[in-house]
Enzyme design. Structure first.
Site, short mmCIF file in Angstrom:
data_model
loop_
_atom_site.label_atom_id
_atom_site.label_comp_id
_atom_site.label_asym_id
_atom_site.label_seq_id
_atom_site.Cartn_x
_atom_site.Cartn_y
_atom_site.Cartn_z
N GLU A 53 45.49 -62.21 -36.42
CA GLU A 53 44.05 -62.39 -36.25
C GLU A 53 43.27 -61.20 -36.80
OE1 GLU A 53 42.02 -60.89 -33.04
OE2 GLU A 53 43.67 -61.16 -31.61
N LYS A 74 44.62 -60.70 -20.55
CA LYS A 74 44.05 -59.43 -20.10
C LYS A 74 44.00 -59.37 -18.58
CE LYS A 74 41.56 -58.68 -24.39
NZ LYS A 74 42.04 -59.87 -25.10
#
Length: 808
Positions: A56, A198
């Site tokens: 990405e 996360k």
């Protein structure tokens, strides 16, 4: 299809366009369009079914500042390449989606980080950004996990490495703040490898949402036993058990293969825990995250601003410890993804696995109680051979090649356009250099064996590999090439499959190389005597070719076994350091090895540096004062005035000034045929002729007979010296790769010698083979098969020729 296309031609233009778009979506989107561009490297890799890893770009445009993001982008692509994959960095540049970026394009995108027209792009944004380019508004953009998955899937890429997954935010029951990454995993069949999600997200609800979306989730055990936690980005533990656990990359590849074969339209999530040394303990992160979330709520940071705000606060509250942790986990994920992609490519290349048939490919030999030396058949099943493929493994080979089978990396210096470095030919020391890095199966012995195999010889490669990912990839590649593989032995840990890294300048000339061949160098005499040497007596080959990656005593053991079988012995020096192993010092020799290495090898193919190294080693061992050396030199009948003038006429004044022919002549008492590779200047043949050699009376050979025996020695007839200049010299722009060129030359040479030709009759063909490899990205050009017909036309040797063939 013709009827359909004809009907479309009669439709109104607007409807015709709509139907055309519909048909385009029915096809695999591996070609370029006005909205999507796939780099040539990525398209070629996909076509050849090489391992490809998507990367990405949001991490570069919205994560790290310039120029740190440039360094990170270059580093992560290198991680993919050095682990056997092809990187496909995905992003938007000037309103065009790019799958695979050149160094210049990466710099253009990363340098736009923080600018107003550089956006963070998910599924919902792609149509706007790509479409607005047609209206004159051009944007750059970093793709999120969702955006990257879509473009990777359109290109045909199956595996994507990232840092941490988005997820369900805390309090999402009222805010409905759920990352688009989760829904994308439910609808796009791409495997994402991340360090979980996360830590500040709601991990239990994230896993529940993924289950609802039908996304398979598993965590790499990473050496742990039993149940393990789904990782929490900076921490290896989250307090939430992972739905599934996988042991290694082989299991991951098996799951992906099954998912794709069915096929299922959803993606897979493999969680890779952050490396232990970089992790931050869960209890420490819990306190920091609670404070970061409190400050985000107080500041009103919500929606797309929530995650960047919290990440920035975590950076502050950890005193910057989160940044190196970020780097460590993303690098670990990229490495893991490359290894998974490589295992998947191997799996998809094996027909029995592709059809779902059980084989022993996945049987791990690590816990075996058997000897630590195992043949290929104990690790992987060989694919079925077609009738057009060459000799079966059980047939006696004409040539046995003993030496290195390695995974090679070629790093070609590629200075950035428009910079001061653009005029430099060589890479700069003590810094990072832009490069194009390629990975392929290599090793000197492998390359020589492959070249001879492609030219129609029956070849058996004798080498060793480790019980590791590189070794399994090497075995599968050899089997797919139709080469004999039962001479390859698999050694358990701590042995590692050999690796070779070549750094080339901008003209593709070798600047330096690093080689890890310890797997051969650590082999014992007992290993070699039990494993390989009996095969020489069993198969009685016409030629035994040995490279210098073996230790000195082992090298001599190979030579003696070949001599006992009556084989032509060819020696490839490999490097300046390893070349000297030919002259193993007396203290290293067993009692049955003569101190003076008289014709242990019949032929050697050093380059000028290796020739000089051989000469220096003989000087250091005082072999040029040995009585046997003087016997041969005296018998040659070299005139008292020396050979400078005839050598200059036969070769060139430049070569004579460098002392190259003189050094090779002095080495003839040890190796009677030496072909010194001179690069674009050709090959210098220096040969000791026996007393009855027909060349001594041949008019065509007369210009190259520089001396004749004058003392009646029964063995020595004279000396033949000839420079073979190449018919074709390639310019810098025509050379694709120099790696494996010398090996190709030697493989083609011995392919001709075992057909009964003299060495001077084969050099021209070996030159042509080397040129084909210079033009090829492969170490040994597949186009060598085009030379097979000429070699086969020479015919096989008769028994009578065989008896005296070492005169060749």
């Amino acid at each position: 299809m013709a009827l359909i296309l004809g009907a479309i031609g009669k439709l109104r233009p607007s409807l015709r366009r709509s139907v055309g778009v519909l048909l385009a979506h029915k096809r695999h989107q591996s070609s370029n369009s006005s909205f999507l561009r796939i780099s040539d490297e990525v398209r070629a890799a996909l076509h050849l079914k090489k391992p490809v890893v998507a990367l990405e770009t949001t991490i570069y445009t919205h994560g790290f500042p310039y120029p740190d993001n440039v360094a990170l982008a270059s580093h992560l692509e290198s991680v993919v390449r050095t682990n056997g994959g092809v990187p496909a960095t995905i992003g938007i540049l000037d309103g065009i989606a790019r799958v695979g970026m050149s160094p210049e394009e990466l710099i253009q995108l990363t340098s736009s980080a923080g600018k107003e027209n550089t956006l963070k792009l998910s599924r919902r944004d792609l149509g706007f950004v790509l479409g607005l380019r047609l209206a004159g508004r051009k944007f750059n953009g970093g793709t999120t996990i969702a955006g990257t998955m879509i473009l990777a899937h359109l290109a045909g890429i199956k595996i994507f490495a990232t840092g941490g997954l988005g997820g369900v935010h805390r309090g999402a029951e009222s805010s409905m703040d759920i990352s688009a990454d989760l829904t994308e995993l439910g609808r796009t069949p791409v495997t994402v490898i991340s360090s979980g999600c996360k830590s500040f997200l709601d991990i239990p609800r994230t896993l529940e949402y993924l289950e609802t979306e039908g996304v398979g989730v598993a965590t790499f055990a990473d050496g742990r036993q039993g149940k393990v936690d789904f990782p929490a980005f900076w921490s290896r533990e989250s307090g939430v058990r992972s739905p599934m656990v996988i042991e290694n990359e082989i299991e991951a590849a098996a799951v992906i293969h099954a998912q794709m074969t069915l096929p299922l339209s959803s993606g897979l999530l493999f969680a890779n825990p952050i490396p232990k040394e970089a992790s931050i303990p869960k209890y420490e992160m819990d306190v920091i995250i609670e404070e970061a979330i409190r400050q985000a709520d107080a500041a009103g940071a919500s929606g797309k601003d929530n995650t960047p705000f919290i990440l920035n606060k975590i950076k502050e509250l950890t005193g910057g410890k989160s940044i190196p942790a970020n780097r460590a986990l993303i690098e670990s994920n990229v490495r893991r993804a490359a290894n998974v992609a490589r295992e998947l490519a191997i799996l998809e290349s094996i027909p029995t696995e592709a059809s779902g048939t059980i084989s022993n490919y996945f049987t791990s030999p690590i816990h075996s109680s058997r000897s630590n030396i195992k043949s290929l058949e104990e690790v992987t099943r060989q694919p079925q051979r077609t009738s057009s493929q060459p000799t079966k493994p059980q047939d006696a080979p004409d040539i046995i090649v003993a030496g290195a089978l390695a995974v090679d990396f070629s790093c070609d210096y590629a200075p950035l356009l428009g910079t001061a470095a653009e005029v430099e030919v060589s890479p700069q020391l003590h810094t990072s250099n832009p490069a194009v890095i390629s990975q392929f199966l290599g090793g000197v012995a492998h390359n020589v064996a492959k070249a001879a195999h492609l030219m129609g010889s029956s070849v058996r490669l004798c080498s060793a590999i480790g019980d590791d990912l590189s070794g399994r990839a090497a075995l599968a590649q050899l089997a797919s090439e139709g080469m004999q593989t039962s001479g390859i032995k698999v050694l358990e840990g701590p042995h590692r499959t050999a690796q070779y890294v070549a750094v080339n300048d901008a003209h593709k000339n070798l600047t330096l190389a690093m080689a890890d061949m310890s797997i051969l160098e650590s082999s014992t005499a007992e290993d070699v005597a039990k494993t390989w040497l009996p095969e020489i007596k069993q198969f009685n080959p016409k030629c035994l070719l040995v490279d210098a990656n073996w230790s000195g005593p082992i090298l001599h053991a190979w030579f003696r076994a070949g001599k006992a079988a009556g084989a032509l012995i060819a020696f490839e020096p490999v490097s300046t350091v390893k070349a000297t192993r030919f002259f193993t010092s007396p203290s290293d020799l067993s009692e049955d090895v003569p101190i003076f290495p008289k014709h242990l090898a019949d032929l050697a193919t050093p380059n000028i540096h290796e020739l000089s190294s051989l000469h220096a080693a003989a000087t250091k061992l005082d072999l040029f004062s040995h009585p046997e050396w003087w016997r041969v030199i005296d018998a040659l009948g070299i005139p008292s005035t020396g050979l400078r003038v005839p050598l200059t006429l036969t070769t060139s004044s430049d070569l004579v000034d460098q002392g190259i022919p003189q050094q090779s002549i002095q080495l003839l008492p040890f190796i009677p045929t030496i072909l010194t590779k001179l690069g674009p200047r050709g090959v210098l043949l220096t040969k000791l002729l026996k007393a009855n050699d027909p060349r001594l009376s041949s008019p065509s050979a007369a210009p190259y007979i520089l001396s004749r025996c004058s003392n009646g020695d029964a063995d020595i007839g004279g000396m033949y010296v000839r420079l073979f200049e190449p018919d074709q010299v390639l310019g810098p722009g025509e050379v694709v790769s120099v790696n494996g060129v010398g090996d190709t030359f030697l493989g083609a040479l011995v392919a001709g010698l075992v057909r009964g030709k003299r060495v001077e009759e084969v050099v021209e063909l070996a030159h042509r083979a080397a040129v084909l490899s210079l033009k090829s990205k492969d170490a040994v050009s597949p186009e060598l098969v085009g030379l097979r017909e000429k070699v086969e036309a020479w015919g096989l040797q008769s028994g009578e020729e065989r008896d005296g063939w070492m005169d060749q």
